[in-house]
Scaffold this motif. Structure first.
Motif, PDB file in Angstrom:
ATOM      1  N   PHE A 157       0.933  -1.168   0.035  1.00 36.32           N
ATOM      2  CA  PHE A 157       0.065   0.045  -0.146  1.00 36.32           C
ATOM      3  C   PHE A 157       0.965   1.280   0.147  1.00 36.32           C
ATOM      4  N   VAL A 158       0.300   2.378  -0.589  1.00 35.66           N
ATOM      5  CA  VAL A 158       1.191   3.618  -0.766  1.00 35.66           C
ATOM      6  C   VAL A 158       0.684   4.588   0.699  1.00 35.66           C
ATOM      7  N   VAL A 159      -0.268   4.040   1.273  1.00 38.16           N
ATOM      8  CA  VAL A 159      -0.588   4.883   2.769  1.00 38.16           C
ATOM      9  C   VAL A 159      -1.162   3.701   3.527  1.00 38.16           C
ATOM     10  N   PRO A 160      -1.154   3.737   4.701  1.00 37.09           N
ATOM     11  CA  PRO A 160      -2.136   2.753   5.562  1.00 37.09           C
ATOM     12  C   PRO A 160      -3.563   2.541   5.290  1.00 37.09           C
ATOM     13  N   PRO A 161      -3.913   1.304   5.284  1.00 39.51           N
ATOM     14  CA  PRO A 161      -5.460   1.423   5.192  1.00 39.51           C
ATOM     15  C   PRO A 161      -6.325   1.868   6.008  1.00 39.51           C
ATOM     16  N   MET A 162      -7.332   2.392   5.455  1.00 38.23           N
ATOM     17  CA  MET A 162      -8.367   3.274   6.309  1.00 38.23           C
ATOM     18  C   MET A 162      -9.564   2.735   6.692  1.00 38.23           C
ATOM     19  N   ARG A 163     -10.104   2.675   7.744  1.00 41.03           N
ATOM     20  CA  ARG A 163     -11.513   2.165   8.328  1.00 41.03           C
ATOM     21  C   ARG A 163     -12.480   2.882   8.886  1.00 41.03           C
ATOM     22  N   THR A 328     -10.419   8.316   0.597  1.00 42.03           N
ATOM     23  CA  THR A 328     -11.520   9.020   1.802  1.00 42.03           C
ATOM     24  C   THR A 328     -12.950   9.390   1.335  1.00 42.03           C
ATOM     25  N   ARG A 329     -12.795   9.980  -0.136  1.00 41.12           N
ATOM     26  CA  ARG A 329     -14.116  10.237  -0.695  1.00 41.12           C
ATOM     27  C   ARG A 329     -14.943   8.898  -1.141  1.00 41.12           C
ATOM     28  N   ALA A 330     -14.172   8.161  -1.458  1.00 30.94           N
ATOM     29  CA  ALA A 330     -14.890   6.905  -1.778  1.00 30.94           C
ATOM     30  C   ALA A 330     -15.758   6.156  -0.593  1.00 30.94           C
ATOM     31  N   VAL A 331     -14.832   6.123   0.321  1.00 31.08           N
ATOM     32  CA  VAL A 331     -15.577   5.716   1.781  1.00 31.08           C
ATOM     33  C   VAL A 331     -16.861   6.559   2.187  1.00 31.08           C
ATOM     34  N   CYS A 332     -16.517   8.007   2.076  1.00 32.79           N
ATOM     35  CA  CYS A 332     -17.819   9.047   2.194  1.00 32.79           C
ATOM     36  C   CYS A 332     -18.941   8.724   1.458  1.00 32.79           C
ATOM     37  N   HIS A 333     -18.799   8.203   0.242  1.00 31.76           N
ATOM     38  CA  HIS A 333     -19.623   8.265  -0.804  1.00 31.76           C
ATOM     39  C   HIS A 333     -20.290   6.700  -1.082  1.00 31.76           C
ATOM     40  N   PHE A 334     -19.900   5.659  -0.299  1.00 32.81           N
ATOM     41  CA  PHE A 334     -20.350   4.595  -0.382  1.00 32.81           C
ATOM     42  C   PHE A 334     -21.955   4.605  -0.178  1.00 32.81           C
ATOM     43  N   ASP A 335     -22.174   5.396   0.673  1.00 34.64           N
ATOM     44  CA  ASP A 335     -23.769   5.445   1.192  1.00 34.64           C
ATOM     45  C   ASP A 335     -24.801   5.834  -0.097  1.00 34.64           C
ATOM     46  N   ASN A 336     -24.038   6.736  -0.946  1.00 28.83           N
ATOM     47  CA  ASN A 336     -24.766   7.394  -2.105  1.00 28.83           C
ATOM     48  C   ASN A 336     -26.071   8.094  -1.512  1.00 28.83           C
ATOM     49  N   THR A 337     -27.165   7.849  -1.679  1.00 26.28           N
ATOM     50  CA  THR A 337     -28.427   8.263  -1.249  1.00 26.28           C
ATOM     51  C   THR A 337     -29.279   7.498  -0.212  1.00 26.28           C
ATOM     52  N   TYR A 338     -28.508   6.358   0.566  1.00 27.80           N
ATOM     53  CA  TYR A 338     -29.000   5.353   1.445  1.00 27.80           C
ATOM     54  C   TYR A 338     -28.575   5.524   2.729  1.00 27.80           C
ATOM     55  N   TYR A 339     -29.490   5.435   3.508  1.00 23.69           N
ATOM     56  CA  TYR A 339     -29.123   5.532   4.964  1.00 23.69           C
ATOM     57  C   TYR A 339     -28.563   4.016   5.560  1.00 23.69           C
ATOM     58  N   LEU A 340     -27.437   3.873   5.984  1.00 27.73           N
ATOM     59  CA  LEU A 340     -26.656   2.706   6.623  1.00 27.73           C
ATOM     60  C   LEU A 340     -26.348   2.936   8.078  1.00 27.73           C
ATOM     61  N   ALA A 341     -27.311   2.091   8.610  1.00 25.07           N
ATOM     62  CA  ALA A 341     -27.089   2.318  10.119  1.00 25.07           C
ATOM     63  C   ALA A 341     -25.884   1.536  10.723  1.00 25.07           C
ATOM     64  N   ASP A 342     -25.607   0.459   9.981  1.00 21.98           N
ATOM     65  CA  ASP A 342     -24.263  -0.339  10.651  1.00 21.98           C
ATOM     66  C   ASP A 342     -23.398  -0.647   9.654  1.00 21.98           C
ATOM     67  N   VAL A 343     -22.291  -0.033   9.687  1.00 19.20           N
ATOM     68  CA  VAL A 343     -21.559  -0.294   8.337  1.00 19.20           C
ATOM     69  C   VAL A 343     -20.046  -0.587   8.864  1.00 19.20           C
ATOM     70  N   ASP A 344     -19.384  -1.149   8.084  1.00 19.64           N
ATOM     71  CA  ASP A 344     -17.821  -1.479   8.375  1.00 19.64           C
ATOM     72  C   ASP A 344     -17.141  -1.359   6.914  1.00 19.64           C
ATOM     73  N   ILE A 345     -16.375  -0.361   6.522  1.00 23.30           N
ATOM     74  CA  ILE A 345     -15.959   0.030   5.240  1.00 23.30           C
ATOM     75  C   ILE A 345     -14.405   0.199   5.446  1.00 23.30           C
ATOM     76  N   ILE A 346     -13.707  -0.389   4.796  1.00 26.99           N
ATOM     77  CA  ILE A 346     -12.040  -0.665   4.736  1.00 26.99           C
ATOM     78  C   ILE A 346     -11.679  -0.279   3.250  1.00 26.99           C
ATOM     79  N   ALA A 347     -10.910   0.677   3.234  1.00 24.22           N
ATOM     80  CA  ALA A 347     -10.454   1.183   1.996  1.00 24.22           C
ATOM     81  C   ALA A 347      -8.902   1.185   1.867  1.00 24.22           C
ATOM     82  N   MET A 348      -8.213   0.507   0.552  1.00 26.42           N
ATOM     83  CA  MET A 348      -6.899   0.338   0.739  1.00 26.42           C
ATOM     84  C   MET A 348      -6.356   1.034  -0.591  1.00 26.42           C
ATOM     85  N   CYS A 349      -5.226   1.508  -0.523  1.00 27.84           N
ATOM     86  CA  CYS A 349      -4.647   2.202  -1.525  1.00 27.84           C
ATOM     87  C   CYS A 349      -3.458   1.283  -2.027  1.00 27.84           C
ATOM     88  N   GLY A 350      -3.798   0.439  -3.158  1.00 21.94           N
ATOM     89  CA  GLY A 350      -2.745  -0.727  -3.344  1.00 21.94           C
ATOM     90  C   GLY A 350      -1.504   0.004  -4.280  1.00 21.94           C
TER      91      GLY A 350
END
Length: 786
Positions: A157-163, A328-350
């Protein structure tokens, strides 16, 4: 312009009852120059006597140590004046925008095919390019990582994974009646601006340097050049009048070209132009990040999402560039127009041995949002429901009472109009009747299959990094009443200059023709942010408005002093200043104010309020507001060949109170087609050696006129921004790129019809004809097996 769009524009207010210069459909400020071929781009600037031309020597290996580099043949080639390597850089050998891991020229280690090793300066562009190919280089090859999946497996990874976590996803999964689990791959995209990367550096006295650069970020170019030359920033002036397209590709990656042109010019004390050939441009520069997803979602019998888990890994390339904020923006837009009460999102920059990927229109937002749309599409098919109904049931709530209006990163959604917007589009597009017609058509057609989809969007507006949300502007009023405005934004065809001019004209109450915008110039407005993140008009419009307002106040006070009356009663409109029952021409009062030594120019500054973001907890209020939209697409697919065509597209976009509806509709149309290309035809291919094989128009297919739908209906949703944006407008740069999601899912709908809509087609993006045919084959096998 189609009939629907023309009809929409004719309904817009012409401001005859109340004077205005904003909110009107005005042509692009350079439209006539574009048509006549008189618009000056960087390569059109008349060359100073003695100008030399540069070209780059590029790596032939994806990952290797350079054992030797013999440049004798390069130096002795006809017309060559000089050859420079990393050791000839006076200052810092780095052009990384955030992390300093991106060398201008390699210092012995190459990390992708196409990495610059040296620069050749010659008497002509062609001589420089011919010479660059004569280098004799020996390599010791190293193992190469080429795909995001390989990077994830190798933990490279170029930066540490974010969660980002909210609630308890595991517990929510346990109480979910249904689950859907799978993988998705979404490819990258070449910016393919019509004007390639180019910089023209002209030495000035006292070690100064003027750099004409096709860039979205003149201030960053100023910094990179200053560091490379080991001088202070005040020695460097970067200017950009306009770009022939940018799309994010000229935000950070124009730095390499600016630095090498300036380094060469500094050594030789002669002007040097570095213009990339299209093949070199595509080999050297980064693209939109491709993403690979592994997802699992729990949902109830109605299709409402209960739990969501996703691991996404992008192909970052060999260096960090802007990959972290894209993720970061991908993580913040995973919801799009939907409410997600319980989520676990991991993003990695390979970290991969490919071009260092960079900003591209949407900046990770489209990659985040398409994953949840793919999941919702699967849920609907699993339940035998229309995907639109599943989308609706998962929408964010309208108000606090519903308790479904806080994003996974903690920002309250206070401007939600997605319910009303989708309802309007559902009705105007006749979605339900067309859905029934599509099903009937497919039941009677063995080979040709139709598909239909309606997809929504919610897109946050602001830079993820809070301090970048600032802008400055200068407004000069001359004694003849004409006005010159300079701001920190850059014009790449999107119409920022015409919008800023409209804002200034409106503030001063003068006709638009009296206002002109000049080239972006680091010696006029300092420390500017990139024209990116859809903030160009928002930030620079506000800054220019502030500058113009200061002048307006001075003129109003002078008018009252001269003619009497009340300051609060002074009006500026139609080129007149109304004061004490008199209407005096604007230029007349300006002339008198000059004689009275009233300052007729001012600076303006704006910083977006209310923003904060904690990257450690991945929470905060990163966006000023949200833009919304939705689209409906209808396609037809040949199930024997995978060929397809978009028959009709309806798009409705929330631009708030549009500053310029003509420009905004054009932006929506352009974004739709560009996004459609990303999702269907624009395929990036690397061979096993790591060389990008799609590095020219002959091998990389962007959409053509023939790919546009004959029936293309675009309109702006009637709305007003709840935030105090410039005249309550909303951004229109990046968000509409999510609209063509409906094209991809309409294709998937058509493919699903081959199996009577009972199976989820394994369709990745881009949905090329080959990919479509592969998905059709898979669905047919599933149907036969059942």
């Amino acid at each position: 312009m189609n009939k629907q769009t023309e009809a929409f524009l004719t309904k817009l207010p012409d401001a005859t009852s109340a004077w205005a210069e904003v909110g009107l459909a005005r042509t692009h400020e350079s439209a006539v120059l574009h048509v006549l071929g008189e618009a000056t781009y960087t390569d059109d600037i008349p060359e100073v006597q003695g100008t030399l031309h540069a070209a780059l020597g590029l790596s032939a290996k994806a990952h290797a140590h350079i054992l030797s580099m013999n440049l004798d043949a390069v130096k002795s080639s006809p017309g060559v004046v000089a050859v420079y390597t990393a050791k000839d850089i006076p200052g810092s050998n780095d052009c990384g925008p955030i992390i300093h891991d991106d060398p201008i020229l390699s210092e012995g280690l190459v990390e992708y095919v196409g990495q610059p090793l040296f620069v050749v300066v010659a008497d002509s562009h062609d001589n420089a390019r011919r010479a660059a190919r004569k280098a004799d280089i020996s390599y010791q090859e190293l193992p190469a990582i080429l795909t995001p999946q390989e990077a994830k497996q190798a933990q490279s990874f170029v930066v540490p994974p974010m969660r980002l976590q909210r609630g308890n996803a595991q517990s929510a999964f346990e109480r979910s009646p249904h689950r859907v689990k799978g993988e998705l791959y979404v490819g990258g995209q070449e910016q393919f601006y019509l004007e390639g990367q180019i910089s023209y550096a002209i030495p000035k006295e006292d070690n100064g340097m003027l750099v004409y650069c096709s860039t979205q970020h003149p201030t960053e170019m100023q910094h990179v050049v200053a560091h490379a030359l080991n001088v202070h920033s005040h020695k460097i002036v970067v200017e950009c009048r306009r770009m022939g397209g940018g799309f994010g590709g000229k935000e950070s990656q124009s730095a390499l070209w600016a630095a090498l042109a300036a380094i060469s010019a500094s050594h030789l004390k002669r002007p040097v132009k570095l213009r990339a050939d299209r093949d070199d441009d595509m080999l050297v520069t980064g693209k939109r990040h491709c993403f690979h997803y592994e997802y699992e979602v729990g949902y109830d019998d109605s299709g409402r999402i209960i739990a969501a888990k996703v691991e996404m890994v992008s192909r970052a390339g060999y260096s960090a560039d802007l990959s972290a904020p894209v993720a970061t923006r991908a993580v913040c837009h995973f919801d799009n127009t939907y409410y997600l009460a319980d989520v676990d999102i991991i993003a990695m920059c390979g970290k991969t041995n490919t071009q260092s990927n960079t900003a591209f229109r949407g900046f990770g937002g489209p990659q985040g949002a398409i994953a949840i749309e793919y999941i919702v599409d699967e849920i609907a098919r699993n339940l035998g429901q229309d995907a639109l109904d599943i989308r609706k049931i998962n929408f964010y709530g309208r108000n606090d009472a519903e308790g479904r209006n806080v994003t996974q990163y903690g920002q309250k959604v206070v401007d939600n109009v997605i319910h009303e917007l989708v309802a309007e589009l559902e009705a105007s597009s006749e979605y339900r009747a067309r859905r029934a017609a599509v099903i009937a058509f497919n039941a009677s057609s063995a080979v040709l299959k139709k598909g239909l989809a309606l997809t929504p969007l919610k897109f946050g507006i602001a830079f993820n990094v809070t301090h970048l949300n600032q802008a400055g502007a200068l407004v000069h009023v001359y004694t003849d009443g004409s006005v010159l405005v300079n701001h920190g934004g850059t014009e790449m065809g999107q119409g920022i200059n015409i919008k800023v001019c409209q804002v200034v004209a409106h503030e001063l109450g003068i006709p638009l023709k009296m206002v002109r915008a000049t080239a972006t110039d680091t010696s006029k407005v300092a420390n500017t942010s990139a024209t990116a993140a859809s903030t160009g008009a928002d930030l620079n419009g506000k800054a220019a408005q502030a500058a113009a307002h200061t002048i307006r106040q001075r003129l109003a006070e002078f008018a009252v002093t001269t003619y009497g009356g009340e300051l609060t009663a002074v009006r500026f409109e139609h080129g007149l200043i109304h004061v004490n029952a008199q209407a005096i021409p604007f230029e007349e009062i300006v002339g008198k104010a000059y004689l009275a030594r009233i300052q007729l120019w001012s600076d303006g500054f704006y910083a977006t309020p209310g923003l904060h973001w904690d990257p450690k907890t991945m929470s905060g209020n990163p966006f000023s507001y949200f833009a919304y939209g939705a689209s409906v697409s209808e396609v037809i697919v040949d199930s024997l060949t995978g060929e397809w065509k978009l028959l009709r597209a309806d798009a409705l976009y929330d631009a708030g109170k549009s500053l310029n509806p003509a420009i905004d509709i054009g932006q929506v149309e352009g974004a739709f087609i560009q996004g459609m290309g990303w999702l269907t035809t624009e395929e990036l291919c690397w061979n096993q050696s790591g060389k990008l094989m799609t590095h020219a128009p002959s091998t990389y297919k962007i959409p053509a006129i023939s790919d546009c739908p004959e029936d293309f209906r675009v309109a702006l949703f009637k709305n007003s921004n709840v935030q105090d944006s410039i005249h309550r407008s909303k951004a229109v740069g990046e968000p509409p790129l999510l609209l063509p999601f409906s094209v991809f899912f309409a294709i998937r709908d058509a493919v699903a019809s081959v199996g009577a809509y009972k199976f989820n087609p394994p369709l990745n993006s881009p949905a090329t004809s080959e990919a479509i045919l592969t998905a059709i084959t898979a669905v047919s096998k599933m149907a036969n097996a059942a």
